[in-house]
Motif scaffolding. Structure first.
Motif, mmCIF file in Angstrom:
data_model
loop_
_atom_site.group_PDB
_atom_site.id
_atom_site.type_symbol
_atom_site.label_atom_id
_atom_site.label_comp_id
_atom_site.label_asym_id
_atom_site.label_seq_id
_atom_site.Cartn_x
_atom_site.Cartn_y
_atom_site.Cartn_z
ATOM 1 N N ARG A 1 0.824 -1.223 0.000
ATOM 2 C CA ARG A 1 0.000 0.000 0.000
ATOM 3 C C ARG A 1 0.855 1.267 0.000
ATOM 4 O O ARG A 1 0.638 2.172 0.792
ATOM 5 N N GLU B 1 1.818 3.712 -2.935
ATOM 6 C CA GLU B 1 1.726 4.085 -4.347
ATOM 7 C C GLU B 1 2.980 4.756 -4.900
ATOM 8 O O GLU B 1 3.312 4.575 -6.072
ATOM 9 N N THR C 1 7.449 2.687 -7.071
ATOM 10 C CA THR C 1 7.228 2.337 -8.477
ATOM 11 C C THR C 1 8.257 1.370 -9.055
ATOM 12 O O THR C 1 7.986 0.702 -10.057
ATOM 13 N N SER D 1 -0.136 -4.162 -3.871
ATOM 14 C CA SER D 1 -0.847 -2.894 -3.679
ATOM 15 C C SER D 1 0.085 -1.698 -3.597
ATOM 16 O O SER D 1 -0.047 -0.847 -2.714
ATOM 17 N N ASN D 2 1.043 -1.655 -4.510
ATOM 18 C CA ASN D 2 1.938 -0.508 -4.630
ATOM 19 C C ASN D 2 1.742 0.115 -6.015
ATOM 20 O O ASN D 2 0.716 -0.099 -6.652
ATOM 21 N N GLY D 3 2.718 0.874 -6.483
ATOM 22 C CA GLY D 3 2.641 1.453 -7.814
ATOM 23 C C GLY D 3 3.715 0.906 -8.729
ATOM 24 O O GLY D 3 4.149 1.589 -9.666
ATOM 25 N N THR E 1 5.925 -0.461 -11.496
ATOM 26 C CA THR E 1 5.849 -0.563 -12.951
ATOM 27 C C THR E 1 6.984 -1.413 -13.517
ATOM 28 O O THR E 1 6.979 -1.730 -14.703
ATOM 29 N N ASN F 1 -0.424 -4.135 -8.756
ATOM 30 C CA ASN F 1 0.532 -3.100 -9.123
ATOM 31 C C ASN F 1 0.212 -2.627 -10.541
ATOM 32 O O ASN F 1 -0.916 -2.792 -11.009
ATOM 33 N N GLN F 2 1.186 -2.065 -11.224
ATOM 34 C CA GLN F 2 0.990 -1.539 -12.576
ATOM 35 C C GLN F 2 1.951 -2.211 -13.561
ATOM 36 O O GLN F 2 2.407 -1.587 -14.513
ATOM 37 N N ASN G 1 -2.619 -6.893 -12.442
ATOM 38 C CA ASN G 1 -1.630 -6.028 -13.068
ATOM 39 C C ASN G 1 -2.099 -5.757 -14.494
ATOM 40 O O ASN G 1 -3.303 -5.795 -14.765
#
Length: 208
Positions: free
Chosen positions: A57, A59, A62, A81-83, A85, A105-106, A128
């Protein structure tokens, strides 16, 4: 003492104590991660005794640093649950890793080196933006793989290209765009749970 210096001091103390676990919640470390440019402090990777690392958690988080290779004792890496990439190739050097959670995530890709994690038992990359996966046939200890909520259009055939994944018992791949299942699915003798709901399947192979 500033919050940043307090955070760094605590990490140094953990390294000195040879801590085995580190849990970081986004609410507490978000500002520090932002100040570091979206990565964890290098001091996290100086705690070489860690066998459990959880960062959730957050964001602003990355990018996982290539310095993750320094955590040679790591058995569980929880980064949901982070950001995120990007995940570095160096993650493949974690030879003792058993549990890897990169869900929520992304990520648009994961490195080929993940296929080198011969001790990995659980791989979770749910929710994702993955349209493809690397060759996972080298994950000889794999028990469970979670792929739900991505952009997969093909079933990851490397999971059943031969009989190498003798212990794989769970595949969660619902909520993708998978159109077919390869007949080699029959090469997974331990498979007990297969979830392919909410995909684009028109038929099932007789081998299933």
């Amino acid at each position: 003492m500033s919050a940043d210096s307090d955070y760094r001091t605590q990490l140094m103390e953990l390294a000195n104590r040879e801590a085995r676990e580190l849990l970081l919640n986004g609410q507490k470390i978000g500002k520090q991660v932002t100040a570091e440019g979206g990565v964890l402090s290098e001091l996290v990777f100086a705690i070489k005794s860690l066998n459990f690392l959880e960062v959730i958690r957050c964001e602003p988080f990355t990018t996982l640093s290539p310095m993750v290779r320094c955590l040679e004792a790591l058995q569980s890496l929880v980064l949901h649950s982070n950001g995120l990439t990007a995940v570095p190739t160096e993650i493949g050097s974690l030879s003792k890793l058993k549990f890897l959670d990169l869900s929520r995530n992304q990520l648009t890709s994961i490195p080929d080196s993940i296929g080198q994690l011969a001790t990995l038992q659980t791989l979770n990359v749910e929710h994702n933006q993955l349209a493809d996966l690397p060759d996972l046939s080298g994950l000889k200890s794999l028990l469970s793989v979670k792929l739900s909520g991505n952009r997969l259009t093909r079933f990851p055939s490397s999971l059943c290209v031969d009989s190498s994944l003798q212990h794989l018992s769970e595949i969660h791949a619902n909520c993708n765009q998978i159109a077919d299942i390869p007949p080699t699915i029959s090469k997974l003798p331990a498979l007990k749970h297969l979830d392919l709901s909410s995909n684009a399947l028109l038929a099932l192979p007789g081998q299933l």
